[in-house]
Design a protein around this motif. Structure first.
Motif, mmCIF file in Angstrom:
data_model
loop_
_atom_site.group_PDB
_atom_site.id
_atom_site.type_symbol
_atom_site.label_atom_id
_atom_site.label_comp_id
_atom_site.label_asym_id
_atom_site.label_seq_id
_atom_site.Cartn_x
_atom_site.Cartn_y
_atom_site.Cartn_z
ATOM 1 N N LEU A 126 18.677 10.010 3.911
ATOM 2 C CA LEU A 126 19.434 9.324 4.959
ATOM 3 C C LEU A 126 18.837 7.956 5.277
ATOM 4 C CD1 LEU A 126 20.208 12.285 7.389
ATOM 5 C CD2 LEU A 126 21.836 11.038 5.940
ATOM 6 N N ASN A 127 17.510 7.872 5.320
ATOM 7 C CA ASN A 127 16.860 6.584 5.570
ATOM 8 C C ASN A 127 17.151 5.587 4.454
ATOM 9 O OD1 ASN A 127 15.775 7.251 8.045
ATOM 10 N ND2 ASN A 127 13.848 7.979 7.170
ATOM 11 N N GLN A 128 17.164 6.064 3.214
ATOM 12 C CA GLN A 128 17.468 5.185 2.088
ATOM 13 C C GLN A 128 18.910 4.685 2.180
ATOM 14 O OE1 GLN A 128 15.470 4.010 -0.798
ATOM 15 N NE2 GLN A 128 17.197 2.661 -0.447
ATOM 16 N N LEU A 129 19.831 5.572 2.485
ATOM 17 C CA LEU A 129 21.235 5.167 2.632
ATOM 18 C C LEU A 129 21.394 4.152 3.760
ATOM 19 C CD1 LEU A 129 22.948 8.650 2.182
ATOM 20 C CD2 LEU A 129 22.965 6.747 0.548
ATOM 21 N N ARG A 130 20.715 4.408 4.866
ATOM 22 C CA ARG A 130 20.757 3.493 6.007
ATOM 23 C C ARG A 130 20.195 2.125 5.617
ATOM 24 N NH1 ARG A 130 17.752 6.321 9.222
ATOM 25 N NH2 ARG A 130 19.449 7.684 9.817
ATOM 26 N N SER A 131 19.120 2.135 4.863
ATOM 27 C CA SER A 131 18.506 0.888 4.416
ATOM 28 C C SER A 131 19.452 0.100 3.512
ATOM 29 C CB SER A 131 17.202 1.198 3.679
ATOM 30 O OG SER A 131 16.647 0.036 3.122
ATOM 31 N N TRP A 132 20.072 0.765 2.577
ATOM 32 C CA TRP A 132 21.030 0.075 1.708
ATOM 33 C C TRP A 132 22.167 -0.530 2.515
ATOM 34 C CZ3 TRP A 132 20.931 4.686 -2.103
ATOM 35 C CH2 TRP A 132 20.027 4.421 -3.139
ATOM 36 N N TYR A 133 22.646 0.229 3.495
ATOM 37 C CA TYR A 133 23.772 -0.241 4.291
ATOM 38 C C TYR A 133 23.370 -1.377 5.226
ATOM 39 C CZ TYR A 133 27.671 -0.240 7.549
ATOM 40 O OH TYR A 133 28.727 -0.620 8.335
ATOM 41 N N LYS A 134 22.244 -1.217 5.918
ATOM 42 C CA LYS A 134 21.850 -2.165 6.950
ATOM 43 C C LYS A 134 21.194 -3.430 6.391
ATOM 44 C CE LYS A 134 19.554 -2.276 11.417
ATOM 45 N NZ LYS A 134 18.841 -1.510 12.433
ATOM 46 N N TYR A 135 20.362 -3.273 5.366
ATOM 47 C CA TYR A 135 19.571 -4.403 4.889
ATOM 48 C C TYR A 135 19.982 -4.921 3.518
ATOM 49 C CZ TYR A 135 16.671 -2.773 8.709
ATOM 50 O OH TYR A 135 16.231 -2.373 9.935
ATOM 51 N N GLY A 136 20.875 -4.199 2.870
ATOM 52 C CA GLY A 136 21.294 -4.619 1.533
ATOM 53 C C GLY A 136 22.137 -5.882 1.584
ATOM 54 N N ASP A 137 21.940 -6.737 0.592
ATOM 55 C CA ASP A 137 22.695 -7.981 0.557
ATOM 56 C C ASP A 137 23.697 -7.996 -0.603
ATOM 57 O OD1 ASP A 137 20.820 -8.066 -1.429
ATOM 58 O OD2 ASP A 137 20.088 -10.075 -0.963
ATOM 59 N N ARG A 138 23.848 -6.855 -1.262
ATOM 60 C CA ARG A 138 24.787 -6.773 -2.375
ATOM 61 C C ARG A 138 26.104 -6.166 -1.904
ATOM 62 N NH1 ARG A 138 21.161 -3.567 -6.598
ATOM 63 N NH2 ARG A 138 20.408 -2.630 -4.709
ATOM 64 N N GLU A 139 27.174 -6.593 -2.509
ATOM 65 C CA GLU A 139 28.489 -6.047 -2.181
ATOM 66 C C GLU A 139 28.609 -4.598 -2.647
ATOM 67 O OE1 GLU A 139 31.293 -7.307 -0.614
ATOM 68 O OE2 GLU A 139 29.937 -8.895 0.068
ATOM 69 N N GLU A 140 28.036 -4.309 -3.807
ATOM 70 C CA GLU A 140 28.112 -2.971 -4.367
ATOM 71 C C GLU A 140 26.761 -2.585 -4.973
ATOM 72 O OE1 GLU A 140 31.228 -2.575 -7.221
ATOM 73 O OE2 GLU A 140 32.751 -3.314 -5.851
ATOM 74 N N LEU A 141 26.498 -1.304 -4.969
ATOM 75 C CA LEU A 141 25.296 -0.771 -5.607
ATOM 76 C C LEU A 141 25.718 -0.031 -6.871
ATOM 77 C CD1 LEU A 141 23.444 0.784 -2.556
ATOM 78 C CD2 LEU A 141 22.764 -1.232 -3.825
ATOM 79 N N PRO A 142 24.996 -0.226 -7.954
ATOM 80 C CA PRO A 142 25.314 0.519 -9.167
ATOM 81 C C PRO A 142 25.123 2.021 -8.945
ATOM 82 C CG PRO A 142 23.813 -1.287 -9.646
ATOM 83 C CD PRO A 142 23.913 -1.185 -8.158
#
Length: 75
Positions: free
Chosen positions: A36-52
């Protein structure tokens, strides 16, 4: 309140995987928290439109392997 979990290891019906799942319950809960923390990090801090998809799958598998011994639970 007192709760006791009892496993009769001498019984012919004893299932080692049930005991192992019980013993790893804390690790599995911790694993879910890390995912859940990893998902939150991707959502909150990620700068990419999509993740592979491969990156997401690989990271989640890494988190599981870091926290839980799936082989001992029969998987």
């Amino acid at each position: 309140m007192k709760i006791i979990f009892e496993f009769n290891t001498e019984s012919e019906n004893f299932d080692r995987t049930e005991l192992e799942i019980h013993q790893q319950a804390w690790n599995m809960a911790s694993c879910l928290n890390d995912i859940l923390n990893q998902l939150r990090s991707w959502y909150k801090y990620g700068d990419r439109e999509e993740l592979p998809v491969d990156e997401v799958r690989d990271r989640i598998i890494d988190i599981i392997n870091e926290n839980v011994n799936m082989e001992k639970m029969g998987y």
